[in-house]
Design a protein around this motif. Structure first.
Motif, PDB file in Angstrom:
ATOM      1  N   GLN A  85       0.816  -1.196   0.000  1.00 19.89           N
ATOM      2  CA  GLN A  85       0.000   0.000   0.000  1.00 19.89           C
ATOM      3  C   GLN A  85       0.859   1.258   0.000  1.00 19.89           C
ATOM      4  O   GLN A  85       0.503   2.263  -0.575  1.00 19.89           O
ATOM      5  CB  GLN A  85      -0.930   0.027   1.215  1.00 19.89           C
ATOM      6  CG  GLN A  85      -2.122  -0.887   1.073  1.00 19.89           C
ATOM      7  CD  GLN A  85      -1.796  -2.299   1.507  1.00 19.89           C
ATOM      8  OE1 GLN A  85      -0.640  -2.640   1.719  1.00 19.89           O
ATOM      9  NE2 GLN A  85      -2.824  -3.126   1.627  1.00 19.89           N
ATOM     10  N   ALA A 143      -7.086   4.588   0.357  1.00 18.67           N
ATOM     11  CA  ALA A 143      -7.267   3.207   0.794  1.00 18.67           C
ATOM     12  C   ALA A 143      -6.091   2.753   1.642  1.00 18.67           C
ATOM     13  O   ALA A 143      -6.252   2.087   2.659  1.00 18.67           O
ATOM     14  CB  ALA A 143      -7.424   2.293  -0.417  1.00 18.67           C
ATOM     15  N   SER A 151      -6.220   1.610   5.548  1.00 19.93           N
ATOM     16  CA  SER A 151      -5.859   0.249   5.903  1.00 19.93           C
ATOM     17  C   SER A 151      -4.686   0.208   6.874  1.00 19.93           C
ATOM     18  O   SER A 151      -4.421  -0.807   7.483  1.00 19.93           O
ATOM     19  CB  SER A 151      -5.540  -0.564   4.647  1.00 19.93           C
ATOM     20  OG  SER A 151      -4.419  -0.020   4.009  1.00 19.93           O
ATOM     21  N   ARG A 154      -9.189 -12.413   8.313  1.00 19.26           N
ATOM     22  CA  ARG A 154      -9.345 -12.441   6.862  1.00 19.26           C
ATOM     23  C   ARG A 154      -9.970 -11.153   6.337  1.00 19.26           C
ATOM     24  O   ARG A 154      -9.665 -10.697   5.246  1.00 19.26           O
ATOM     25  CB  ARG A 154     -10.230 -13.607   6.451  1.00 19.26           C
ATOM     26  CG  ARG A 154      -9.536 -14.945   6.495  1.00 19.26           C
ATOM     27  CD  ARG A 154     -10.512 -16.038   6.133  1.00 19.26           C
ATOM     28  NE  ARG A 154      -9.886 -17.353   6.157  1.00 19.26           N
ATOM     29  CZ  ARG A 154     -10.538 -18.490   6.379  1.00 19.26           C
ATOM     30  NH1 ARG A 154     -11.838 -18.452   6.585  1.00 19.26           N
ATOM     31  NH2 ARG A 154      -9.910 -19.633   6.380  1.00 19.26           N
ATOM     32  N   GLY A 155     -10.878 -10.597   7.130  1.00 21.51           N
ATOM     33  CA  GLY A 155     -11.618  -9.436   6.646  1.00 21.51           C
ATOM     34  C   GLY A 155     -10.935  -8.108   6.911  1.00 21.51           C
ATOM     35  O   GLY A 155     -11.369  -7.075   6.407  1.00 21.51           O
ATOM     36  N   ASP A 200      -8.303  -6.778   5.960  1.00 20.19           N
ATOM     37  CA  ASP A 200      -7.747  -6.058   4.817  1.00 20.19           C
ATOM     38  C   ASP A 200      -8.814  -5.222   4.122  1.00 20.19           C
ATOM     39  O   ASP A 200      -8.505  -4.213   3.495  1.00 20.19           O
ATOM     40  CB  ASP A 200      -7.137  -7.051   3.825  1.00 20.19           C
ATOM     41  CG  ASP A 200      -5.987  -6.441   3.063  1.00 20.19           C
ATOM     42  OD1 ASP A 200      -5.083  -5.915   3.729  1.00 20.19           O
ATOM     43  OD2 ASP A 200      -6.017  -6.475   1.828  1.00 20.19           O
ATOM     44  N   GLY A 201     -10.054  -5.654   4.225  1.00 17.96           N
ATOM     45  CA  GLY A 201     -11.135  -4.916   3.562  1.00 17.96           C
ATOM     46  C   GLY A 201     -11.784  -3.888   4.464  1.00 17.96           C
ATOM     47  O   GLY A 201     -12.657  -3.146   4.025  1.00 17.96           O
ATOM     48  N   ARG A 212     -12.314  -0.607   6.035  1.00 19.69           N
ATOM     49  CA  ARG A 212     -11.877   0.708   5.562  1.00 19.69           C
ATOM     50  C   ARG A 212     -12.373   1.849   6.448  1.00 19.69           C
ATOM     51  O   ARG A 212     -12.549   2.960   6.001  1.00 19.69           O
ATOM     52  CB  ARG A 212     -12.389   0.942   4.143  1.00 19.69           C
ATOM     53  CG  ARG A 212     -11.682   0.066   3.117  1.00 19.69           C
ATOM     54  CD  ARG A 212     -10.285   0.605   2.855  1.00 19.69           C
ATOM     55  NE  ARG A 212      -9.591  -0.170   1.849  1.00 19.69           N
ATOM     56  CZ  ARG A 212      -8.754  -1.155   2.110  1.00 19.69           C
ATOM     57  NH1 ARG A 212      -8.521  -1.503   3.364  1.00 19.69           N
ATOM     58  NH2 ARG A 212      -8.149  -1.801   1.144  1.00 19.69           N
ATOM     59  N   TRP A 222     -18.206  -3.461  13.519  1.00 19.65           N
ATOM     60  CA  TRP A 222     -17.752  -4.440  12.531  1.00 19.65           C
ATOM     61  C   TRP A 222     -17.407  -5.778  13.196  1.00 19.65           C
ATOM     62  O   TRP A 222     -17.813  -6.850  12.746  1.00 19.65           O
ATOM     63  CB  TRP A 222     -16.539  -3.860  11.802  1.00 19.65           C
ATOM     64  CG  TRP A 222     -15.979  -4.713  10.731  1.00 19.65           C
ATOM     65  CD1 TRP A 222     -16.526  -4.988   9.510  1.00 19.65           C
ATOM     66  CD2 TRP A 222     -14.729  -5.420  10.775  1.00 19.65           C
ATOM     67  NE1 TRP A 222     -15.690  -5.803   8.797  1.00 19.65           N
ATOM     68  CE2 TRP A 222     -14.581  -6.083   9.535  1.00 19.65           C
ATOM     69  CE3 TRP A 222     -13.715  -5.531  11.722  1.00 19.65           C
ATOM     70  CZ2 TRP A 222     -13.475  -6.855   9.234  1.00 19.65           C
ATOM     71  CZ3 TRP A 222     -12.610  -6.315  11.424  1.00 19.65           C
ATOM     72  CH2 TRP A 222     -12.500  -6.957  10.185  1.00 19.65           C
ATOM     73  N   PRO A 255      -4.471 -10.299   0.484  1.00 14.80           N
ATOM     74  CA  PRO A 255      -5.759 -10.021  -0.090  1.00 14.80           C
ATOM     75  C   PRO A 255      -6.333 -11.284  -0.702  1.00 14.80           C
ATOM     76  O   PRO A 255      -5.602 -12.172  -1.141  1.00 14.80           O
ATOM     77  CB  PRO A 255      -5.452  -8.981  -1.173  1.00 14.80           C
ATOM     78  CG  PRO A 255      -4.182  -8.366  -0.739  1.00 14.80           C
ATOM     79  CD  PRO A 255      -3.423  -9.431  -0.024  1.00 14.80           C
ATOM     80  N   GLN A 256      -7.654 -11.349  -0.745  1.00 15.97           N
ATOM     81  CA  GLN A 256      -8.324 -12.561  -1.174  1.00 15.97           C
ATOM     82  C   GLN A 256      -7.857 -13.034  -2.547  1.00 15.97           C
ATOM     83  O   GLN A 256      -7.654 -14.213  -2.774  1.00 15.97           O
ATOM     84  CB  GLN A 256      -9.836 -12.303  -1.194  1.00 15.97           C
ATOM     85  CG  GLN A 256     -10.663 -13.560  -1.345  1.00 15.97           C
ATOM     86  CD  GLN A 256     -10.525 -14.484  -0.155  1.00 15.97           C
ATOM     87  OE1 GLN A 256     -10.296 -14.046   0.965  1.00 15.97           O
ATOM     88  NE2 GLN A 256     -10.626 -15.777  -0.401  1.00 15.97           N
ATOM     89  N   ARG A 257      -7.679 -12.066  -3.447  1.00 16.17           N
ATOM     90  CA  ARG A 257      -7.341 -12.482  -4.800  1.00 16.17           C
ATOM     91  C   ARG A 257      -5.984 -13.169  -4.845  1.00 16.17           C
ATOM     92  O   ARG A 257      -5.737 -14.033  -5.660  1.00 16.17           O
ATOM     93  CB  ARG A 257      -7.364 -11.276  -5.740  1.00 16.17           C
ATOM     94  CG  ARG A 257      -6.350 -10.209  -5.412  1.00 16.17           C
ATOM     95  CD  ARG A 257      -6.502  -9.025  -6.363  1.00 16.17           C
ATOM     96  NE  ARG A 257      -5.505  -8.006  -6.107  1.00 16.17           N
ATOM     97  CZ  ARG A 257      -5.562  -7.104  -5.152  1.00 16.17           C
ATOM     98  NH1 ARG A 257      -6.608  -7.102  -4.322  1.00 16.17           N
ATOM     99  NH2 ARG A 257      -4.617  -6.201  -4.992  1.00 16.17           N
TER     100      ARG A 257
END
Lengths: 202, 258
Positions: A14, A28, A32, A75-76, A78-79, A81, A89, B78-80
Protein backbone atom coordinates in the motif's frame (compact mmCIF):
# COMPACT_ATOMS: atom_id res chain seq x y z
CA UNK A 1 15.16 10.10 2.87
CA UNK A 2 14.35 7.16 0.63
CA UNK A 3 10.95 7.57 -0.91
CA UNK A 4 9.37 4.79 1.14
CA UNK A 5 11.06 5.50 4.42
CA UNK A 6 7.92 6.97 5.87
CA UNK A 7 5.96 3.79 5.34
CA UNK A 8 5.44 1.41 8.19
CA UNK A 9 6.83 -1.98 7.43
CA UNK A 10 3.46 -3.60 7.81
CA UNK A 11 2.01 -2.74 4.44
CA UNK A 12 4.66 -1.88 1.91
CA UNK A 13 2.41 -2.70 -0.99
CA UNK A 14 0.00 0.00 0.00
CA UNK A 15 2.90 2.31 0.64
CA UNK A 16 3.91 1.79 -2.94
CA UNK A 17 0.46 2.78 -3.91
CA UNK A 18 0.69 5.97 -1.94
CA UNK A 19 3.59 7.00 -4.07
CA UNK A 20 1.61 6.34 -7.16
CA UNK A 21 -0.13 9.69 -6.81
CA UNK A 22 -3.45 7.98 -7.08
CA UNK A 23 -5.79 9.61 -4.54
CA UNK A 24 -8.04 6.58 -4.40
CA UNK A 25 -5.20 4.23 -3.63
CA UNK A 26 -3.61 6.64 -1.25
CA UNK A 27 -6.82 6.95 0.72
CA UNK A 28 -7.27 3.21 0.79
CA UNK A 29 -3.72 2.72 1.97
CA UNK A 30 -4.06 5.29 4.71
CA UNK A 31 -7.24 3.76 6.04
CA UNK A 32 -5.86 0.25 5.90
CA UNK A 33 -2.92 1.35 7.97
CA UNK A 34 -5.25 2.33 10.76
CA UNK A 35 -5.69 -0.97 12.56
CA UNK A 36 -3.81 -4.20 12.99
CA UNK A 37 -5.08 -7.60 13.95
CA UNK A 38 -3.14 -7.45 17.18
CA UNK A 39 -4.96 -4.28 18.16
CA UNK A 40 -8.31 -5.79 17.29
CA UNK A 41 -7.56 -8.95 19.22
CA UNK A 42 -6.32 -7.12 22.29
CA UNK A 43 -9.37 -4.93 22.38
CA UNK A 44 -12.04 -7.48 21.57
CA UNK A 45 -10.86 -10.77 22.98
CA UNK A 46 -12.92 -10.35 26.14
CA UNK A 47 -16.12 -9.02 24.52
CA UNK A 48 -16.09 -11.64 21.78
CA UNK A 49 -15.38 -14.39 24.28
CA UNK A 50 -18.12 -13.20 26.62
CA UNK A 51 -20.65 -13.02 23.81
CA UNK A 52 -19.67 -16.43 22.47
CA UNK A 53 -19.94 -17.91 25.91
CA UNK A 54 -23.38 -16.45 26.47
CA UNK A 55 -24.68 -17.77 23.17
CA UNK A 56 -23.00 -21.17 23.12
CA UNK A 57 -23.31 -21.83 26.84
CA UNK A 58 -20.22 -23.95 26.72
CA UNK A 59 -16.59 -23.06 27.22
CA UNK A 60 -15.38 -25.57 24.65
CA UNK A 61 -17.80 -24.38 22.03
CA UNK A 62 -17.09 -20.76 22.87
CA UNK A 63 -13.39 -21.39 22.29
CA UNK A 64 -14.05 -22.95 18.91
CA UNK A 65 -16.42 -20.14 18.02
CA UNK A 66 -13.92 -17.47 19.05
CA UNK A 67 -11.22 -19.04 16.97
CA UNK A 68 -13.46 -19.00 13.92
CA UNK A 69 -14.63 -15.46 14.63
CA UNK A 70 -11.10 -14.13 14.95
CA UNK A 71 -10.09 -15.99 11.82
CA UNK A 72 -12.91 -14.22 9.98
CA UNK A 73 -11.82 -10.92 11.45
CA UNK A 74 -8.24 -11.59 10.37
CA UNK A 75 -9.35 -12.44 6.86
CA UNK A 76 -11.62 -9.44 6.65
CA UNK A 77 -9.27 -6.90 8.15
CA UNK A 78 -7.75 -6.06 4.82
CA UNK A 79 -11.14 -4.92 3.56
CA UNK A 80 -11.97 -2.90 6.65
CA UNK A 81 -11.88 0.71 5.56
CA UNK A 82 -13.10 2.58 8.63
CA UNK A 83 -16.46 3.12 7.01
CA UNK A 84 -17.96 1.40 10.01
CA UNK A 85 -16.93 1.61 13.63
CA UNK A 86 -14.48 -1.10 14.48
CA UNK A 87 -16.59 -2.33 17.38
CA UNK A 88 -19.66 -2.56 15.19
CA UNK A 89 -17.75 -4.44 12.53
CA UNK A 90 -16.29 -6.93 14.99
CA UNK A 91 -19.58 -7.58 16.77
CA UNK A 92 -21.31 -7.98 13.42
CA UNK A 93 -18.90 -10.72 12.45
CA UNK A 94 -19.26 -12.37 15.86
CA UNK A 95 -23.03 -12.18 15.87
CA UNK A 96 -23.43 -13.45 12.32
CA UNK A 97 -21.22 -16.41 13.06
CA UNK A 98 -22.80 -17.22 16.42
CA UNK A 99 -26.30 -16.95 15.03
CA UNK A 100 -25.58 -19.40 12.23
CA UNK A 101 -23.65 -21.57 14.66
CA UNK A 102 -26.65 -21.84 16.92
CA UNK A 103 -28.91 -22.56 13.98
CA UNK A 104 -26.60 -25.27 12.77
CA UNK A 105 -26.97 -26.91 16.14
CA UNK A 106 -30.70 -27.04 15.56
CA UNK A 107 -31.64 -24.93 18.56
CA UNK A 108 -30.91 -27.76 20.90
CA UNK A 109 -31.77 -27.05 24.48
CA UNK A 110 -28.55 -26.19 26.20
CA UNK A 111 -27.98 -27.40 29.72
CA UNK A 112 -27.84 -24.53 32.13
CA UNK A 113 -25.24 -26.38 34.17
CA UNK A 114 -22.69 -25.97 31.43
CA UNK A 115 -21.38 -22.74 32.86
CA UNK A 116 -21.57 -23.82 36.46
CA UNK A 117 -17.90 -24.35 36.98
CA UNK A 118 -17.01 -21.02 35.54
CA UNK A 119 -19.62 -19.31 37.65
CA UNK A 120 -17.75 -20.64 40.60
CA UNK A 121 -14.58 -19.08 39.30
CA UNK A 122 -16.31 -15.79 38.68
CA UNK A 123 -17.99 -15.84 42.04
CA UNK A 124 -14.66 -16.59 43.62
CA UNK A 125 -13.23 -13.46 42.05
CA UNK A 126 -16.15 -11.39 43.26
CA UNK A 127 -15.75 -12.78 46.75
CA UNK A 128 -12.17 -11.72 46.73
CA UNK A 129 -13.11 -8.17 45.93
CA UNK A 130 -16.22 -7.53 48.00
CA UNK A 131 -15.80 -5.86 51.38
CA UNK A 132 -17.39 -8.42 53.63
CA UNK A 133 -18.46 -12.03 53.55
CA UNK A 134 -22.21 -11.54 53.64
CA UNK A 135 -22.25 -8.99 50.85
CA UNK A 136 -19.90 -11.12 48.83
CA UNK A 137 -22.22 -14.07 48.95
CA UNK A 138 -25.26 -11.97 48.13
CA UNK A 139 -23.49 -10.31 45.23
CA UNK A 140 -22.30 -13.55 43.77
CA UNK A 141 -25.67 -15.22 44.10
CA UNK A 142 -27.36 -12.27 42.48
CA UNK A 143 -25.01 -12.29 39.51
CA UNK A 144 -25.48 -15.99 39.19
CA UNK A 145 -29.25 -15.55 39.20
CA UNK A 146 -29.11 -12.78 36.60
CA UNK A 147 -26.94 -14.78 34.27
CA UNK A 148 -29.08 -17.87 34.60
CA UNK A 149 -32.14 -15.76 33.87
CA UNK A 150 -30.47 -14.23 30.84
CA UNK A 151 -29.85 -17.72 29.50
CA UNK A 152 -33.54 -18.50 29.64
CA UNK A 153 -34.54 -15.57 27.43
CA UNK A 154 -35.15 -15.77 23.71
CA UNK A 155 -32.03 -15.39 21.59
CA UNK A 156 -33.03 -12.00 20.18
CA UNK A 157 -33.60 -10.73 23.69
CA UNK A 158 -30.32 -12.10 24.98
CA UNK A 159 -28.26 -10.49 22.26
CA UNK A 160 -29.80 -7.05 22.54
CA UNK A 161 -29.49 -7.10 26.34
CA UNK A 162 -25.91 -8.25 26.21
CA UNK A 163 -24.83 -5.69 23.64
CA UNK A 164 -26.52 -2.84 25.51
CA UNK A 165 -26.03 -3.66 29.15
CA UNK A 166 -23.10 -6.05 28.95
CA UNK A 167 -21.02 -4.21 26.40
CA UNK A 168 -22.54 -0.74 26.69
CA UNK A 169 -23.04 -0.21 22.96
CA UNK A 170 -25.28 2.52 21.61
CA UNK A 171 -28.72 1.91 20.14
CA UNK A 172 -27.38 2.85 16.73
CA UNK A 173 -24.48 0.43 16.94
CA UNK A 174 -26.79 -2.37 18.03
CA UNK A 175 -29.15 -1.58 15.18
CA UNK A 176 -26.24 -1.85 12.75
CA UNK A 177 -24.96 -5.10 14.23
CA UNK A 178 -28.36 -6.76 14.25
CA UNK A 179 -29.39 -5.14 10.99
CA UNK A 180 -32.69 -3.86 12.36
CA UNK A 181 -34.14 -0.34 12.65
CA UNK A 182 -33.21 1.61 15.75
CA UNK A 183 -36.86 1.66 16.83
CA UNK A 184 -36.79 -2.12 16.89
CA UNK A 185 -33.77 -2.00 19.17
CA UNK A 186 -35.61 0.29 21.58
CA UNK A 187 -38.73 -1.83 21.77
CA UNK A 188 -36.85 -5.15 21.79
CA UNK A 189 -34.57 -3.96 24.54
CA UNK A 190 -37.51 -2.85 26.66
CA UNK A 191 -39.20 -6.23 26.22
CA UNK A 192 -35.97 -8.03 26.97
CA UNK A 193 -35.45 -6.05 30.15
CA UNK A 194 -38.97 -6.68 31.21
CA UNK A 195 -38.54 -10.39 30.54
CA UNK A 196 -35.26 -10.50 32.42
CA UNK A 197 -36.77 -8.70 35.38
CA UNK A 198 -39.54 -11.26 35.41
CA UNK A 199 -37.12 -14.18 35.21
CA UNK A 200 -34.91 -12.86 37.98
CA UNK A 201 -37.92 -12.18 40.17
CA UNK A 202 -39.22 -15.72 39.91
CA UNK B 1 -49.02 -3.20 36.04
CA UNK B 2 -46.77 -1.08 33.88
CA UNK B 3 -47.93 -1.00 30.29
CA UNK B 4 -45.58 -1.76 27.44
CA UNK B 5 -45.29 1.80 26.23
CA UNK B 6 -44.41 3.12 29.67
CA UNK B 7 -41.88 0.36 30.18
CA UNK B 8 -40.20 1.23 26.89
CA UNK B 9 -40.00 4.85 28.01
CA UNK B 10 -38.49 3.67 31.30
CA UNK B 11 -35.98 1.56 29.39
CA UNK B 12 -34.98 4.52 27.25
CA UNK B 13 -34.83 6.71 30.34
CA UNK B 14 -32.24 4.53 32.05
CA UNK B 15 -30.18 4.66 28.85
CA UNK B 16 -30.42 8.43 28.60
CA UNK B 17 -32.20 8.12 25.26
CA UNK B 18 -35.03 10.56 26.03
CA UNK B 19 -34.99 14.18 25.01
CA UNK B 20 -35.17 16.94 27.64
CA UNK B 21 -38.94 17.33 27.41
CA UNK B 22 -39.55 13.60 27.48
CA UNK B 23 -37.21 13.24 30.44
CA UNK B 24 -38.96 15.96 32.40
CA UNK B 25 -42.36 14.48 31.70
CA UNK B 26 -41.23 10.98 32.62
CA UNK B 27 -39.59 12.11 35.85
CA UNK B 28 -42.81 13.84 36.82
CA UNK B 29 -44.67 10.60 36.22
CA UNK B 30 -42.00 8.65 38.05
CA UNK B 31 -42.31 10.79 41.16
CA UNK B 32 -45.93 9.79 41.61
CA UNK B 33 -45.72 6.12 40.71
CA UNK B 34 -44.18 3.73 43.24
CA UNK B 35 -44.40 0.73 40.94
CA UNK B 36 -42.54 2.61 38.25
CA UNK B 37 -39.97 3.67 40.81
CA UNK B 38 -39.36 0.06 41.83
CA UNK B 39 -39.03 -0.93 38.18
CA UNK B 40 -36.43 1.81 37.70
CA UNK B 41 -34.39 0.49 40.62
CA UNK B 42 -34.64 -3.06 39.27
CA UNK B 43 -33.58 -2.03 35.79
CA UNK B 44 -30.55 -0.14 37.01
CA UNK B 45 -29.68 -3.11 39.17
CA UNK B 46 -29.95 -5.53 36.29
CA UNK B 47 -27.85 -3.32 34.02
CA UNK B 48 -25.14 -3.14 36.64
CA UNK B 49 -25.22 -6.88 37.16
CA UNK B 50 -24.91 -7.61 33.44
CA UNK B 51 -22.05 -5.18 33.09
CA UNK B 52 -20.25 -6.81 36.02
CA UNK B 53 -20.77 -10.27 34.55
CA UNK B 54 -19.46 -9.08 31.18
CA UNK B 55 -16.36 -7.39 32.55
CA UNK B 56 -15.54 -10.36 34.73
CA UNK B 57 -15.70 -12.85 31.92
CA UNK B 58 -12.15 -13.12 30.66
CA UNK B 59 -11.18 -15.66 28.04
CA UNK B 60 -8.92 -18.53 29.03
CA UNK B 61 -5.29 -18.61 27.98
CA UNK B 62 -6.22 -21.34 25.54
CA UNK B 63 -7.81 -18.72 23.30
CA UNK B 64 -4.59 -16.75 23.11
CA UNK B 65 -2.81 -19.91 22.13
CA UNK B 66 -5.37 -20.76 19.46
CA UNK B 67 -5.26 -17.30 17.94
CA UNK B 68 -1.51 -16.97 18.20
CA UNK B 69 -0.74 -18.00 14.61
CA UNK B 70 -3.01 -15.21 13.37
CA UNK B 71 -1.36 -12.68 15.64
CA UNK B 72 2.04 -13.68 14.40
CA UNK B 73 1.01 -13.79 10.79
CA UNK B 74 0.22 -10.10 10.61
CA UNK B 75 -2.00 -8.98 7.81
CA UNK B 76 -3.60 -11.54 5.56
CA UNK B 77 -2.98 -11.62 1.90
CA UNK B 78 -5.76 -10.02 -0.09
CA UNK B 79 -8.32 -12.56 -1.17
CA UNK B 80 -7.34 -12.48 -4.80
CA UNK B 81 -3.84 -13.42 -3.84
CA UNK B 82 -4.89 -16.04 -1.41
CA UNK B 83 -7.04 -17.77 -3.98
CA UNK B 84 -4.50 -17.83 -6.73
CA UNK B 85 -1.27 -18.27 -4.86
CA UNK B 86 0.01 -21.83 -4.86
CA UNK B 87 1.05 -21.59 -1.29
CA UNK B 88 0.72 -18.81 1.14
CA UNK B 89 3.31 -19.45 3.62
CA UNK B 90 6.64 -20.09 5.00
CA UNK B 91 9.13 -17.98 6.55
CA UNK B 92 11.65 -18.76 8.60
CA UNK B 93 14.77 -18.05 10.50
CA UNK B 94 17.72 -17.97 8.20
CA UNK B 95 20.68 -15.73 7.88
CA UNK B 96 20.37 -14.00 4.56
CA UNK B 97 18.07 -12.91 1.81
CA UNK B 98 19.01 -13.98 -1.68
CA UNK B 99 17.30 -12.74 -4.75
CA UNK B 100 17.81 -14.40 -8.07
CA UNK B 101 16.31 -13.44 -11.33
CA UNK B 102 16.08 -15.53 -14.41
CA UNK B 103 14.84 -13.71 -17.38
CA UNK B 104 13.29 -14.30 -20.69
CA UNK B 105 10.81 -16.82 -19.48
CA UNK B 106 7.27 -16.85 -20.65
CA UNK B 107 5.84 -19.68 -18.62
CA UNK B 108 5.36 -20.43 -14.97
CA UNK B 109 7.48 -23.47 -14.49
CA UNK B 110 9.31 -23.43 -11.20
CA UNK B 111 12.85 -22.30 -11.44
CA UNK B 112 15.31 -25.10 -11.04
CA UNK B 113 18.64 -23.48 -11.69
CA UNK B 114 19.77 -23.13 -8.14
CA UNK B 115 21.79 -25.30 -5.86
CA UNK B 116 19.37 -24.45 -3.04
CA UNK B 117 16.48 -26.05 -4.81
CA UNK B 118 16.04 -29.09 -2.63
CA UNK B 119 15.53 -27.05 0.49
CA UNK B 120 13.06 -24.62 -0.88
CA UNK B 121 9.41 -24.07 -0.86
CA UNK B 122 8.26 -22.58 -4.10
CA UNK B 123 5.62 -19.95 -4.36
CA UNK B 124 4.13 -18.53 -7.48
CA UNK B 125 2.87 -15.02 -7.26
CA UNK B 126 -0.21 -14.24 -9.17
CA UNK B 127 0.36 -10.59 -9.64
CA UNK B 128 -0.95 -10.14 -13.15
CA UNK B 129 0.93 -8.01 -15.60
CA UNK B 130 -0.45 -4.56 -15.21
CA UNK B 131 -0.64 -1.72 -17.63
CA UNK B 132 -1.24 0.81 -14.93
CA UNK B 133 1.95 2.89 -14.88
CA UNK B 134 1.41 3.65 -11.21
CA UNK B 135 0.95 0.08 -10.12
CA UNK B 136 3.66 -1.77 -8.21
CA UNK B 137 5.69 -3.81 -10.62
CA UNK B 138 5.77 -6.99 -8.66
CA UNK B 139 5.38 -8.09 -5.13
CA UNK B 140 6.23 -10.80 -2.74
CA UNK B 141 3.48 -11.33 -0.29
CA UNK B 142 4.08 -14.85 0.76
CA UNK B 143 6.50 -14.20 3.54
CA UNK B 144 4.08 -15.21 6.20
CA UNK B 145 4.68 -17.93 8.69
CA UNK B 146 1.40 -19.69 8.24
CA UNK B 147 2.93 -23.08 7.71
CA UNK B 148 5.18 -22.79 10.65
CA UNK B 149 3.85 -20.33 13.17
CA UNK B 150 6.57 -21.14 15.64
CA UNK B 151 9.75 -21.59 13.65
CA UNK B 152 12.69 -22.99 15.45
CA UNK B 153 16.12 -21.45 15.21
CA UNK B 154 17.47 -24.76 13.99
CA UNK B 155 14.78 -25.02 11.38
CA UNK B 156 16.29 -23.13 8.50
CA UNK B 157 14.01 -23.10 5.57
CA UNK B 158 14.82 -21.13 2.47
CA UNK B 159 11.84 -19.73 0.71
CA UNK B 160 11.54 -19.24 -2.98
CA UNK B 161 9.03 -16.91 -4.48
CA UNK B 162 8.22 -16.43 -8.11
CA UNK B 163 6.25 -13.63 -9.57
CA UNK B 164 5.74 -11.73 -12.77
CA UNK B 165 7.27 -8.32 -13.04
CA UNK B 166 5.50 -5.99 -15.32
CA UNK B 167 7.82 -3.67 -17.07
CA UNK B 168 5.95 -0.75 -18.51
CA UNK B 169 7.42 0.87 -21.59
CA UNK B 170 9.78 3.72 -20.99
CA UNK B 171 11.51 2.73 -17.82
CA UNK B 172 15.25 2.72 -17.62
CA UNK B 173 17.93 1.22 -15.47
CA UNK B 174 17.23 3.41 -12.51
CA UNK B 175 13.52 2.88 -12.35
CA UNK B 176 13.38 -0.19 -10.20
CA UNK B 177 14.09 -0.91 -6.61
CA UNK B 178 13.51 -4.01 -4.61
CA UNK B 179 12.00 -3.04 -1.33
CA UNK B 180 12.12 -5.31 1.70
CA UNK B 181 10.61 -3.69 4.71
CA UNK B 182 11.96 -0.19 4.68
CA UNK B 183 15.14 -1.12 2.86
CA UNK B 184 15.45 -0.42 -0.82
CA UNK B 185 17.89 -2.09 -3.13
CA UNK B 186 18.36 -0.68 -6.61
CA UNK B 187 17.67 -3.12 -9.38
CA UNK B 188 19.78 -2.61 -12.46
CA UNK B 189 18.43 -3.67 -15.76
CA UNK B 190 20.54 -4.49 -18.77
CA UNK B 191 19.15 -5.93 -21.92
CA UNK B 192 20.39 -9.19 -23.34
CA UNK B 193 21.99 -10.11 -20.12
CA UNK B 194 20.92 -12.86 -17.92
CA UNK B 195 20.71 -13.36 -14.26
CA UNK B 196 20.06 -11.26 -11.25
CA UNK B 197 21.36 -12.14 -7.87
CA UNK B 198 21.49 -10.19 -4.72
CA UNK B 199 22.31 -11.41 -1.27
CA UNK B 200 20.88 -9.46 1.56
CA UNK B 201 21.87 -10.10 5.10
CA UNK B 202 19.01 -9.49 7.46
CA UNK B 203 19.47 -8.85 11.15
CA UNK B 204 16.62 -8.15 13.46
CA UNK B 205 14.26 -7.78 10.59
CA UNK B 206 16.41 -5.20 8.83
CA UNK B 207 18.72 -5.61 5.92
CA UNK B 208 22.19 -4.95 7.27
CA UNK B 209 24.21 -5.58 4.16
CA UNK B 210 23.76 -6.15 0.50
CA UNK B 211 25.91 -7.99 -1.94
CA UNK B 212 26.95 -6.83 -4.40
CA UNK B 213 27.10 -3.51 -2.56
CA UNK B 214 26.47 -1.42 -5.61
CA UNK B 215 23.23 -3.09 -6.43
CA UNK B 216 22.26 -5.89 -8.69
CA UNK B 217 23.78 -6.68 -11.98
CA UNK B 218 23.31 -7.66 -14.58
CA UNK B 219 19.67 -8.26 -15.17
CA UNK B 220 17.87 -9.19 -18.30
CA UNK B 221 14.57 -7.87 -19.44
CA UNK B 222 13.04 -9.16 -22.60
CA UNK B 223 9.76 -7.98 -23.96
CA UNK B 224 7.22 -5.90 -22.22
CA UNK B 225 6.65 -8.33 -19.43
CA UNK B 226 9.50 -9.66 -17.44
CA UNK B 227 8.69 -12.76 -15.52
CA UNK B 228 10.87 -12.45 -12.56
CA UNK B 229 11.87 -15.22 -10.27
CA UNK B 230 12.91 -14.30 -6.84
CA UNK B 231 14.42 -16.48 -4.23
CA UNK B 232 14.35 -15.22 -0.74
CA UNK B 233 15.99 -16.51 2.34
CA UNK B 234 15.64 -14.39 5.33
CA UNK B 235 15.89 -13.94 9.01
CA UNK B 236 13.27 -11.81 10.56
CA UNK B 237 10.79 -12.32 7.78
CA UNK B 238 8.78 -14.76 9.82
CA UNK B 239 6.85 -12.12 11.65
CA UNK B 240 4.77 -11.26 8.61
CA UNK B 241 5.73 -7.66 8.90
CA UNK B 242 8.37 -7.62 6.23
CA UNK B 243 7.49 -8.02 2.65
CA UNK B 244 9.51 -7.51 -0.42
CA UNK B 245 8.06 -5.45 -3.16
CA UNK B 246 9.53 -4.24 -6.39
CA UNK B 247 8.54 -0.68 -6.97
CA UNK B 248 9.31 2.02 -9.41
CA UNK B 249 11.43 4.85 -8.27
CA UNK B 250 11.51 8.13 -10.11
CA UNK B 251 15.02 9.42 -10.15
CA UNK B 252 15.47 13.10 -9.57
CA UNK B 253 15.39 14.86 -12.90
CA UNK B 254 14.25 11.80 -14.76
CA UNK B 255 10.84 11.91 -16.31
CA UNK B 256 8.31 9.60 -14.74
CA UNK B 257 7.23 6.80 -17.01
CA UNK B 258 3.76 7.13 -18.44
Amino acid sequence: MPPYEHCATAIPLQCGDVLSDSPRRAAAARSSLAVTFEEVYSRFRRPVWALARRLTRSDDEALDACQEIFLRIWRGLDGFRNEAKLSTWVFQIAWNFLRSYRRSRGRQPIPMESLKDDHSVMIGRIRDRAPDAERRVIASEKLDRVEQALGRLAEHHQIVLWLKDGEDLSYQDIATILDVPIGTVRSRLARARRALRGEVGQ
Amino acid sequence: MIDEKTFETLSRYVDGDLGPDETAAFEYKLAGDDELGRALIDLNDLRQSLRTVALDDHPPAALDHMVRPLRRAGRPMPQRWAVTALVGAAAVLVVSVIVVEEIGRTGWTPWTGSSWKEDRKIFALSNPPSRDPDAPLGTIESLLAQDDPEPDLADLEPLEVMGPLDRPPGFDNSDLVLKIGTTEVPVSVAEENKGLRVILRVEGGRVSSCSPPEGIEPTLVLGDVCRQMLSVEGLGLHDGQHEAVVVKRHESGAPAPG
